[in-house]
Design a protein around this motif. Sequence first.
Motif, PDB file in Angstrom:
ATOM      1  N   ASN A 194      -1.667  25.028  52.950  1.00 30.56           N
ATOM      2  CA  ASN A 194      -0.326  25.560  53.213  1.00 30.56           C
ATOM      3  C   ASN A 194       0.738  24.785  52.449  1.00 30.56           C
ATOM      4  O   ASN A 194       1.753  25.329  52.038  1.00 30.56           O
ATOM      5  CB  ASN A 194      -0.019  25.512  54.716  1.00 30.56           C
ATOM      6  N   VAL A 195       0.503  23.473  52.295  1.00 35.54           N
ATOM      7  CA  VAL A 195       1.424  22.620  51.545  1.00 35.54           C
ATOM      8  C   VAL A 195       0.689  22.111  50.312  1.00 35.54           C
ATOM      9  O   VAL A 195      -0.379  21.520  50.411  1.00 35.54           O
ATOM     10  CB  VAL A 195       1.918  21.429  52.405  1.00 35.54           C
ATOM     11  N   VAL A 196       1.281  22.352  49.147  1.00 36.99           N
ATOM     12  CA  VAL A 196       0.617  21.986  47.892  1.00 36.99           C
ATOM     13  C   VAL A 196       1.489  20.992  47.131  1.00 36.99           C
ATOM     14  O   VAL A 196       2.657  21.282  46.845  1.00 36.99           O
ATOM     15  CB  VAL A 196       0.379  23.240  47.012  1.00 36.99           C
ATOM     16  N   PRO A 197       0.948  19.808  46.794  1.00 41.55           N
ATOM     17  CA  PRO A 197       1.722  18.840  46.001  1.00 41.55           C
ATOM     18  C   PRO A 197       1.789  19.278  44.538  1.00 41.55           C
ATOM     19  O   PRO A 197       1.135  20.236  44.131  1.00 41.55           O
ATOM     20  CB  PRO A 197       0.905  17.550  46.147  1.00 41.55           C
ATOM     21  N   TYR A 198       2.610  18.565  43.756  1.00 40.32           N
ATOM     22  CA  TYR A 198       2.679  18.873  42.327  1.00 40.32           C
ATOM     23  C   TYR A 198       1.313  18.691  41.659  1.00 40.32           C
ATOM     24  O   TYR A 198       0.932  19.454  40.783  1.00 40.32           O
ATOM     25  CB  TYR A 198       3.680  17.952  41.623  1.00 40.32           C
ATOM     26  N   ARG A 199       0.575  17.651  42.095  1.00 41.65           N
ATOM     27  CA  ARG A 199      -0.703  17.337  41.439  1.00 41.65           C
ATOM     28  C   ARG A 199      -1.679  16.785  42.467  1.00 41.65           C
ATOM     29  O   ARG A 199      -1.314  15.993  43.335  1.00 41.65           O
ATOM     30  CB  ARG A 199      -0.459  16.307  40.333  1.00 41.65           C
ATOM     31  N   ALA A 200      -2.935  17.250  42.362  1.00 40.78           N
ATOM     32  CA  ALA A 200      -3.983  16.737  43.259  1.00 40.78           C
ATOM     33  C   ALA A 200      -4.505  15.390  42.742  1.00 40.78           C
ATOM     34  O   ALA A 200      -4.506  15.130  41.538  1.00 40.78           O
ATOM     35  CB  ALA A 200      -5.128  17.741  43.342  1.00 40.78           C
ATOM     36  N   GLU A 201      -4.939  14.538  43.680  1.00 42.50           N
ATOM     37  CA  GLU A 201      -5.550  13.257  43.290  1.00 42.50           C
ATOM     38  C   GLU A 201      -6.872  13.509  42.560  1.00 42.50           C
ATOM     39  O   GLU A 201      -7.545  14.512  42.807  1.00 42.50           O
ATOM     40  CB  GLU A 201      -5.805  12.398  44.531  1.00 42.50           C
ATOM     41  N   GLU A 202      -7.236  12.572  41.653  1.00 39.80           N
ATOM     42  CA  GLU A 202      -8.512  12.712  40.947  1.00 39.80           C
ATOM     43  C   GLU A 202      -9.660  12.568  41.950  1.00 39.80           C
ATOM     44  O   GLU A 202      -9.643  11.706  42.820  1.00 39.80           O
ATOM     45  CB  GLU A 202      -8.634  11.643  39.865  1.00 39.80           C
ATOM     46  N   ILE A 203     -10.643  13.457  41.831  1.00 41.72           N
ATOM     47  CA  ILE A 203     -11.784  13.412  42.745  1.00 41.72           C
ATOM     48  C   ILE A 203     -13.084  13.547  41.955  1.00 41.72           C
ATOM     49  O   ILE A 203     -13.090  14.071  40.834  1.00 41.72           O
ATOM     50  CB  ILE A 203     -11.720  14.538  43.794  1.00 41.72           C
ATOM     51  N   THR A 204     -14.181  13.051  42.559  1.00 46.29           N
ATOM     52  CA  THR A 204     -15.503  13.179  41.953  1.00 46.29           C
ATOM     53  C   THR A 204     -16.421  13.916  42.924  1.00 46.29           C
ATOM     54  O   THR A 204     -16.555  13.514  44.096  1.00 46.29           O
ATOM     55  CB  THR A 204     -16.106  11.803  41.632  1.00 46.29           C
ATOM     56  N   ILE A 205     -17.023  14.982  42.431  1.00 46.31           N
ATOM     57  CA  ILE A 205     -17.968  15.754  43.245  1.00 46.31           C
ATOM     58  C   ILE A 205     -19.358  15.139  43.057  1.00 46.31           C
ATOM     59  O   ILE A 205     -19.855  15.049  41.924  1.00 46.31           O
ATOM     60  CB  ILE A 205     -18.000  17.234  42.809  1.00 46.31           C
ATOM     61  N   PRO A 206     -20.010  14.687  44.143  1.00 44.82           N
ATOM     62  CA  PRO A 206     -21.330  14.055  44.011  1.00 44.82           C
ATOM     63  C   PRO A 206     -22.372  15.010  43.419  1.00 44.82           C
ATOM     64  O   PRO A 206     -22.261  16.239  43.564  1.00 44.82           O
ATOM     65  CB  PRO A 206     -21.693  13.685  45.460  1.00 44.82           C
ATOM     66  N   ALA A 207     -23.380  14.443  42.795  1.00 43.96           N
ATOM     67  CA  ALA A 207     -24.420  15.237  42.128  1.00 43.96           C
ATOM     68  C   ALA A 207     -25.193  16.101  43.108  1.00 43.96           C
ATOM     69  O   ALA A 207     -25.603  17.224  42.786  1.00 43.96           O
ATOM     70  CB  ALA A 207     -25.374  14.317  41.373  1.00 43.96           C
ATOM     71  N   ASP A 208     -25.403  15.605  44.338  1.00 41.94           N
ATOM     72  CA  ASP A 208     -26.264  16.344  45.274  1.00 41.94           C
ATOM     73  C   ASP A 208     -25.633  17.608  45.823  1.00 41.94           C
ATOM     74  O   ASP A 208     -26.302  18.389  46.515  1.00 41.94           O
ATOM     75  CB  ASP A 208     -26.684  15.422  46.432  1.00 41.94           C
ATOM     76  N   VAL A 209     -24.323  17.857  45.560  1.00 43.89           N
ATOM     77  CA  VAL A 209     -23.713  19.088  46.047  1.00 43.89           C
ATOM     78  C   VAL A 209     -23.407  20.073  44.910  1.00 43.89           C
ATOM     79  O   VAL A 209     -22.747  21.092  45.124  1.00 43.89           O
ATOM     80  CB  VAL A 209     -22.404  18.811  46.836  1.00 43.89           C
ATOM     81  N   THR A 210     -23.867  19.760  43.699  1.00 45.89           N
ATOM     82  CA  THR A 210     -23.656  20.682  42.568  1.00 45.89           C
ATOM     83  C   THR A 210     -24.975  21.339  42.204  1.00 45.89           C
ATOM     84  O   THR A 210     -26.038  20.716  42.322  1.00 45.89           O
ATOM     85  CB  THR A 210     -23.096  19.938  41.342  1.00 45.89           C
ATOM     86  N   PRO A 211     -24.951  22.575  41.760  1.00 45.95           N
ATOM     87  CA  PRO A 211     -26.195  23.303  41.445  1.00 45.95           C
ATOM     88  C   PRO A 211     -27.044  22.622  40.368  1.00 45.95           C
ATOM     89  O   PRO A 211     -28.273  22.637  40.436  1.00 45.95           O
ATOM     90  CB  PRO A 211     -25.682  24.669  40.951  1.00 45.95           C
ATOM     91  N   GLU A 212     -26.376  21.981  39.384  1.00 52.57           N
ATOM     92  CA  GLU A 212     -27.109  21.374  38.286  1.00 52.57           C
ATOM     93  C   GLU A 212     -27.416  19.895  38.531  1.00 52.57           C
ATOM     94  O   GLU A 212     -27.908  19.211  37.632  1.00 52.57           O
ATOM     95  CB  GLU A 212     -26.307  21.514  36.979  1.00 52.57           C
ATOM     96  N   ARG A 213     -27.053  19.403  39.722  1.00 56.30           N
ATOM     97  CA  ARG A 213     -27.311  18.006  40.107  1.00 56.30           C
ATOM     98  C   ARG A 213     -26.608  17.031  39.170  1.00 56.30           C
ATOM     99  O   ARG A 213     -27.157  16.000  38.770  1.00 56.30           O
ATOM    100  CB  ARG A 213     -28.804  17.705  40.134  1.00 56.30           C
TER     101      ARG A 213
END
Length: 597
Positions: free
Chosen positions: A31-50
């Motif tokens: 509902n509230v969106v900042p100008y920019r999202a913080e940098e994030i890292t998606i872990p390998a175990d939750v991505t299709p290509e690992r």
Amino acid sequence: ILSLLFSLPPSTAKVGKTSLIMSLVSEEFPNVVPYRAEEITIPADVTPERIPTHIVDYSEAEQTDEQLFQEISKANVICIVYSVNNKKVPLILVGNKSDLVEHSSMETILPIMNRHSEIETCVECSAKNLKNISELFYYAQKAVLHPTGPLYCPDKKDMKPLCVKALTRIFKVSDLDNDGILNDNELNFFQRTCFNTPLESQALEDVKNVVRKNLSDGVCDNGLTLQGFLFLHTLFIQRGRHETTWTVLRRFGYDDDLELNQDYLFPPLKVPPDCTTELNHNAYLFLQSVFDKHDKDRDCALSPEEMRDLFDVFPYMPWGPDVNNTVCTNDQGWITYQGYLSQWTLTTYLDVQRCLEYLGYLGYSIIAEQESQAAGITVTRDKKIDLQKKQTQRSVFRCNVFGDIGSGKSGFLQAFLGRNLMCQKTIREEHRSYYAISTTYVYGQEKYLLLHEVFPDFDYLSDADLACDIVCLVYDVSNPYSFEYCTKVFKQYFMDSKIPCMMIAAKSDLPEIKQIYGCSPLEFCRRHKMPPPQSFTCNTAAAPSRDIYTKLTTMAMHPHVSQADLKSSTFWLKASVGATVFAVLGFAMYRVLLKPR
């Protein structure tokens, strides 16, 4: 680790890229969106290509171009995000450095262009060999000035509905005799209007032959049909000649979104205070030609079907059923030629901006070859100058009609349109009108009298209720309490004004009852230097008498005339005889002019 950078086209904001990142992380829309999202890292175990994925957001508001270039250099993938609901900037695919290869990439690029309607064109060029350099910038200008997107759908290989709608209106406006085809004269007028040059006879035939060859119903009686007209423009677009169609559209008032431009519909028109607006001679001639064009059975009236056909070039139906009770109609309830011109006169007087809009839909400036619709409007001089000079050049006079509930105001308005009490009883309440307008003749001059029934709320009379050329005070002779309302209105608002007033003794066919007031209506009028009360009834076998309306118009035209003159039978005789003679002559002349039509 895969580095993913979310960016956006230059000078673009609020396209939703930060919302995409936050929705991915939280699995719900923020509902509230900042100008920019913080940098994030998606872990390998939750991505299709690992594979772990590092997501970086970019904000034009918080970061510099240098920071953007740094992130681009580190990224494995760049996602450029745009909002599909406002992505209107045309794109051109440019293949540069064509001097380094011997083959062309066009075979690969063309299918991509055909799949994406926002891509206007593609071109291969070479800065080194100067190949297609000027063409590139020509295509860029053309993409902005004459875009394909609003006109044509590549998937369907046909024009878009809005384009068809606009061109259909243009065809109907240009079809001056309303026979469903554009003959050679109409095509030449159209050509001259849009391109400032007529077509040679052979060129006209060549155009029609192209249509004949491709469309069985494109040419009829050696004229171009609507289908043929639309086919030609489809052909222009398919052959890359968008500028031809855009020139036509813009000449007829359309903007880049294929909507009629506000500047076209509402040209500047200055109306000073105490001045009124009227149609001039050229505008009446144009409106007469529009009427003639749609009165196919030549009965001097517009049937419901003819009326719909006339207003087919409008985005909506401008006249409701109340208009039939505002102007003169024939025995079938259809608006007559006189009623048609009266309604246009009323619109011009009450709401000139709406009149300009309506004339714009009809193509007045194009067909009448005027700069804008404003050229069809006359702004009258200040009413105070008319009073000083004791003469007026105006043609429309407003009479505000006051009276208590049940006094006979509505009957008085409808009687002006030739309707007796029996006819008035057939009017449905929801179709009732508080205006009535028609022509009267004063000393041989045709004038419009506009009657306005004022709602009888004594405490809430607005400036519009009071602004008029003459006041009509109506009371019911059979109701002993009816006259008092008229006296209150007169004393409160008009006793000290220079607006002439007339008292109407309505329902004079009924037994007259003494009014419960300090003096009789006749004595009241004498004291306040008004003409004596005028007896009136609409309970007649034939159309009610129009004499009273001639008197009202005369008083409105000559507010400086003394009361002694107003009481003079000679004064009214001159006015009424002139009215009768010119009404008869005017109608006879119109019937003569009608025969050749």
